[in-house]
Design a protein around this motif. Sequence first.
Motif, PDB file in Angstrom:
ATOM      1  N   LEU A  76       0.837  -1.200   0.000  1.00 32.00           N
ATOM      2  CA  LEU A  76       0.000   0.000   0.000  1.00 32.00           C
ATOM      3  C   LEU A  76       0.870   1.247   0.000  1.00 32.00           C
ATOM      4  CD1 LEU A  76      -2.826   1.346   0.298  1.00 32.00           C
ATOM      5  CD2 LEU A  76      -2.477   1.251   2.758  1.00 32.00           C
ATOM      6  N   GLY A  77       0.650   2.075  -0.977  1.00 30.88           N
ATOM      7  CA  GLY A  77       1.240   3.401  -1.034  1.00 30.88           C
ATOM      8  C   GLY A  77       0.100   4.395  -1.212  1.00 30.88           C
ATOM      9  N   PHE A  78       0.196   5.530  -0.588  1.00 31.37           N
ATOM     10  CA  PHE A  78      -0.873   6.521  -0.724  1.00 31.37           C
ATOM     11  C   PHE A  78      -0.303   7.925  -0.566  1.00 31.37           C
ATOM     12  CE2 PHE A  78      -0.751   5.258   3.690  1.00 31.37           C
ATOM     13  CZ  PHE A  78      -0.967   6.407   4.421  1.00 31.37           C
ATOM     14  N   ALA A  79      -1.094   8.869  -0.929  1.00 29.35           N
ATOM     15  CA  ALA A  79      -0.721  10.282  -0.804  1.00 29.35           C
ATOM     16  C   ALA A  79      -1.833  10.993  -0.057  1.00 29.35           C
ATOM     17  CB  ALA A  79      -0.520  10.905  -2.180  1.00 29.35           C
ATOM     18  N   ILE A  80      -1.442  11.972   0.744  1.00 33.29           N
ATOM     19  CA  ILE A  80      -2.444  12.770   1.456  1.00 33.29           C
ATOM     20  C   ILE A  80      -2.356  14.203   0.940  1.00 33.29           C
ATOM     21  CG2 ILE A  80      -2.674  11.346   3.513  1.00 33.29           C
ATOM     22  CD1 ILE A  80      -0.670  13.053   4.933  1.00 33.29           C
ATOM     23  N   GLU A  81      -3.520  14.718   0.583  1.00 37.23           N
ATOM     24  CA  GLU A  81      -3.598  16.103   0.118  1.00 37.23           C
ATOM     25  C   GLU A  81      -3.876  16.994   1.320  1.00 37.23           C
ATOM     26  OE1 GLU A  81      -5.602  18.537  -3.540  1.00 37.23           O
ATOM     27  OE2 GLU A  81      -6.799  16.971  -2.590  1.00 37.23           O
ATOM     28  N   LEU A  82      -3.056  17.996   1.509  1.00 39.85           N
ATOM     29  CA  LEU A  82      -3.176  18.908   2.641  1.00 39.85           C
ATOM     30  C   LEU A  82      -4.000  20.130   2.255  1.00 39.85           C
ATOM     31  CD1 LEU A  82       0.575  18.808   3.732  1.00 39.85           C
ATOM     32  CD2 LEU A  82      -1.285  17.375   4.570  1.00 39.85           C
ATOM     33  N   VAL A  83      -4.525  20.821   3.263  1.00 38.30           N
ATOM     34  CA  VAL A  83      -5.210  22.086   3.001  1.00 38.30           C
ATOM     35  C   VAL A  83      -4.152  23.137   2.676  1.00 38.30           C
ATOM     36  CG1 VAL A  83      -7.227  21.544   4.418  1.00 38.30           C
ATOM     37  CG2 VAL A  83      -5.303  22.719   5.441  1.00 38.30           C
ATOM     38  N   ALA A  84      -4.547  24.205   2.023  1.00 36.62           N
ATOM     39  CA  ALA A  84      -3.614  25.199   1.490  1.00 36.62           C
ATOM     40  C   ALA A  84      -2.705  25.822   2.552  1.00 36.62           C
ATOM     41  CB  ALA A  84      -4.377  26.298   0.753  1.00 36.62           C
ATOM     42  N   GLU A  85      -3.196  26.006   3.775  1.00 39.00           N
ATOM     43  CA  GLU A  85      -2.405  26.672   4.802  1.00 39.00           C
ATOM     44  C   GLU A  85      -1.282  25.802   5.355  1.00 39.00           C
ATOM     45  OE1 GLU A  85      -5.936  26.352   5.365  1.00 39.00           O
ATOM     46  OE2 GLU A  85      -6.197  28.141   4.157  1.00 39.00           O
ATOM     47  N   VAL A  86      -1.362  24.468   5.142  1.00 35.73           N
ATOM     48  CA  VAL A  86      -0.375  23.541   5.705  1.00 35.73           C
ATOM     49  C   VAL A  86       0.658  23.211   4.634  1.00 35.73           C
ATOM     50  CG1 VAL A  86      -0.065  21.278   6.750  1.00 35.73           C
ATOM     51  CG2 VAL A  86      -2.132  22.591   7.223  1.00 35.73           C
ATOM     52  N   GLU A  87       1.923  23.313   4.994  1.00 33.90           N
ATOM     53  CA  GLU A  87       2.982  23.051   4.018  1.00 33.90           C
ATOM     54  C   GLU A  87       3.530  21.643   4.110  1.00 33.90           C
ATOM     55  OE1 GLU A  87       5.925  26.094   3.978  1.00 33.90           O
ATOM     56  OE2 GLU A  87       4.429  27.692   3.921  1.00 33.90           O
ATOM     57  N   GLU A  88       3.630  21.082   5.323  1.00 29.67           N
ATOM     58  CA  GLU A  88       4.120  19.717   5.469  1.00 29.67           C
ATOM     59  C   GLU A  88       3.636  19.136   6.784  1.00 29.67           C
ATOM     60  OE1 GLU A  88       8.461  19.545   7.240  1.00 29.67           O
ATOM     61  OE2 GLU A  88       8.416  20.836   5.469  1.00 29.67           O
ATOM     62  N   VAL A  89       3.586  17.799   6.834  1.00 31.85           N
ATOM     63  CA  VAL A  89       3.181  17.091   8.041  1.00 31.85           C
ATOM     64  C   VAL A  89       4.108  15.899   8.233  1.00 31.85           C
ATOM     65  CG1 VAL A  89       0.745  17.747   7.956  1.00 31.85           C
ATOM     66  CG2 VAL A  89       1.493  15.692   6.783  1.00 31.85           C
ATOM     67  N   ALA A  90       4.161  15.415   9.443  1.00 34.19           N
ATOM     68  CA  ALA A  90       4.911  14.193   9.728  1.00 34.19           C
ATOM     69  C   ALA A  90       4.090  13.011   9.216  1.00 34.19           C
ATOM     70  CB  ALA A  90       5.151  14.074  11.221  1.00 34.19           C
ATOM     71  N   THR A  91       4.727  12.104   8.491  1.00 37.05           N
ATOM     72  CA  THR A  91       3.983  11.017   7.832  1.00 37.05           C
ATOM     73  C   THR A  91       3.941   9.732   8.639  1.00 37.05           C
ATOM     74  OG1 THR A  91       5.969  10.358   6.625  1.00 37.05           O
ATOM     75  CG2 THR A  91       4.479  11.942   5.552  1.00 37.05           C
TER      76      THR A  91
ATOM     77  N   ALA B  94      -7.711  15.103   1.558  1.00 37.19           N
ATOM     78  CA  ALA B  94      -8.107  13.888   0.852  1.00 37.19           C
ATOM     79  C   ALA B  94      -6.976  12.866   0.888  1.00 37.19           C
ATOM     80  CB  ALA B  94      -8.454  14.218  -0.594  1.00 37.19           C
ATOM     81  N   VAL B  95      -7.340  11.617   0.566  1.00 41.05           N
ATOM     82  CA  VAL B  95      -6.373  10.528   0.499  1.00 41.05           C
ATOM     83  C   VAL B  95      -6.489   9.881  -0.871  1.00 41.05           C
ATOM     84  CG1 VAL B  95      -5.729   8.270   1.441  1.00 41.05           C
ATOM     85  CG2 VAL B  95      -6.479  10.095   2.971  1.00 41.05           C
ATOM     86  N   TYR B  96      -5.333   9.581  -1.479  1.00 39.78           N
ATOM     87  CA  TYR B  96      -5.290   8.926  -2.784  1.00 39.78           C
ATOM     88  C   TYR B  96      -4.376   7.716  -2.700  1.00 39.78           C
ATOM     89  CZ  TYR B  96      -6.898  13.585  -4.027  1.00 39.78           C
ATOM     90  OH  TYR B  96      -7.581  14.766  -4.078  1.00 39.78           O
ATOM     91  N   PHE B  97      -4.858   6.557  -3.205  1.00 38.53           N
ATOM     92  CA  PHE B  97      -3.997   5.372  -3.262  1.00 38.53           C
ATOM     93  C   PHE B  97      -3.070   5.534  -4.455  1.00 38.53           C
ATOM     94  CE2 PHE B  97      -7.470   2.603  -1.167  1.00 38.53           C
ATOM     95  CZ  PHE B  97      -6.989   2.903   0.082  1.00 38.53           C
ATOM     96  N   THR B  98      -1.780   5.356  -4.219  1.00 36.56           N
ATOM     97  CA  THR B  98      -0.801   5.437  -5.300  1.00 36.56           C
ATOM     98  C   THR B  98      -0.237   4.066  -5.633  1.00 36.56           C
ATOM     99  OG1 THR B  98       0.972   5.931  -3.720  1.00 36.56           O
ATOM    100  CG2 THR B  98      -0.161   7.805  -4.750  1.00 36.56           C
ATOM    101  N   ASP B  99      -0.345   3.118  -4.693  1.00 32.09           N
ATOM    102  CA  ASP B  99       0.171   1.765  -4.893  1.00 32.09           C
ATOM    103  C   ASP B  99      -0.761   0.833  -4.115  1.00 32.09           C
ATOM    104  OD1 ASP B  99       1.840  -0.283  -5.669  1.00 32.09           O
ATOM    105  OD2 ASP B  99       3.565   0.380  -4.498  1.00 32.09           O
ATOM    106  N   PHE B 100      -1.303  -0.171  -4.810  1.00 30.81           N
ATOM    107  CA  PHE B 100      -2.249  -1.081  -4.150  1.00 30.81           C
ATOM    108  C   PHE B 100      -2.119  -2.439  -4.834  1.00 30.81           C
ATOM    109  CE2 PHE B 100      -6.226  -2.816  -2.705  1.00 30.81           C
ATOM    110  CZ  PHE B 100      -6.454  -2.197  -1.481  1.00 30.81           C
ATOM    111  N   VAL B 101      -1.276  -3.299  -4.271  1.00 29.86           N
ATOM    112  CA  VAL B 101      -1.013  -4.609  -4.871  1.00 29.86           C
ATOM    113  C   VAL B 101      -1.172  -5.666  -3.786  1.00 29.86           C
ATOM    114  CG1 VAL B 101       0.721  -6.043  -6.041  1.00 29.86           C
ATOM    115  CG2 VAL B 101       0.665  -3.580  -6.452  1.00 29.86           C
ATOM    116  N   THR B 102      -1.941  -6.716  -4.087  1.00 30.38           N
ATOM    117  CA  THR B 102      -2.086  -7.822  -3.139  1.00 30.38           C
ATOM    118  C   THR B 102      -1.376  -9.053  -3.681  1.00 30.38           C
ATOM    119  OG1 THR B 102      -4.184  -8.466  -4.156  1.00 30.38           O
ATOM    120  CG2 THR B 102      -4.294  -7.028  -2.237  1.00 30.38           C
ATOM    121  N   GLN B 103      -0.937  -9.937  -2.767  1.00 34.19           N
ATOM    122  CA  GLN B 103      -0.334 -11.196  -3.164  1.00 34.19           C
ATOM    123  C   GLN B 103      -0.692 -12.230  -2.143  1.00 34.19           C
ATOM    124  OE1 GLN B 103       3.866 -11.072  -3.774  1.00 34.19           O
ATOM    125  NE2 GLN B 103       3.960 -13.241  -4.292  1.00 34.19           N
TER     126      GLN B 103
END
Length: 162
Positions: free
Chosen positions: A92-107, A153-162
């Motif tokens: 699982l890989g994903f990306a989080i979209e931040l609101v405009a006022e926030v520049e970075e967050v701890a992941t 928002a949250v976006y999946f960037t990598d989603f592979v099952t095995q």
Amino acid sequence: MPEKRVIGAQSRKIGGGQAAPAPAAPEPEAAPRRGRGRLIVVLAAVLAVVATGAFVLLRPSEPAAPVEPEPGDTVAIEPRNINLADGHYLRLGFAIELVAEVEEVATAQATDIAIALFTGRTVTEVNDPERREELKSELSERLVEAYEGEVLAVYFTDFVTQ
């Protein structure tokens, strides 16, 4: 000779040259005052107008429509292998979209929340498109709550099952 008497007008007194004052007419009984009743009605009307004005001016205004936050930067979370049920795993890989006022967050916290959400689920469950969207929505809700509104928002960037 007997004395002569002159009888004059009855309004004149004998021996004085001034007319007697007319007797005062008896004062009629005091009628009930109508002014107090009118005063009470006027005061009640004024009080009603003031109370209505105060209610209109001081009542809480209707809540304004919530302002949609503007999208800001997107932070990619490195793909991780997450253990599923029956010896399977999910990459699982994903990306989080931040609101405009926030520049970075701890992941690290975002990664921890994702691992906790997906660990132990079956391959069938995570591969079902409807269930995947439900899991994505739940992940998004948890991240918005954890980051106190900094995540949009949250976006999946990598989603592979095995």
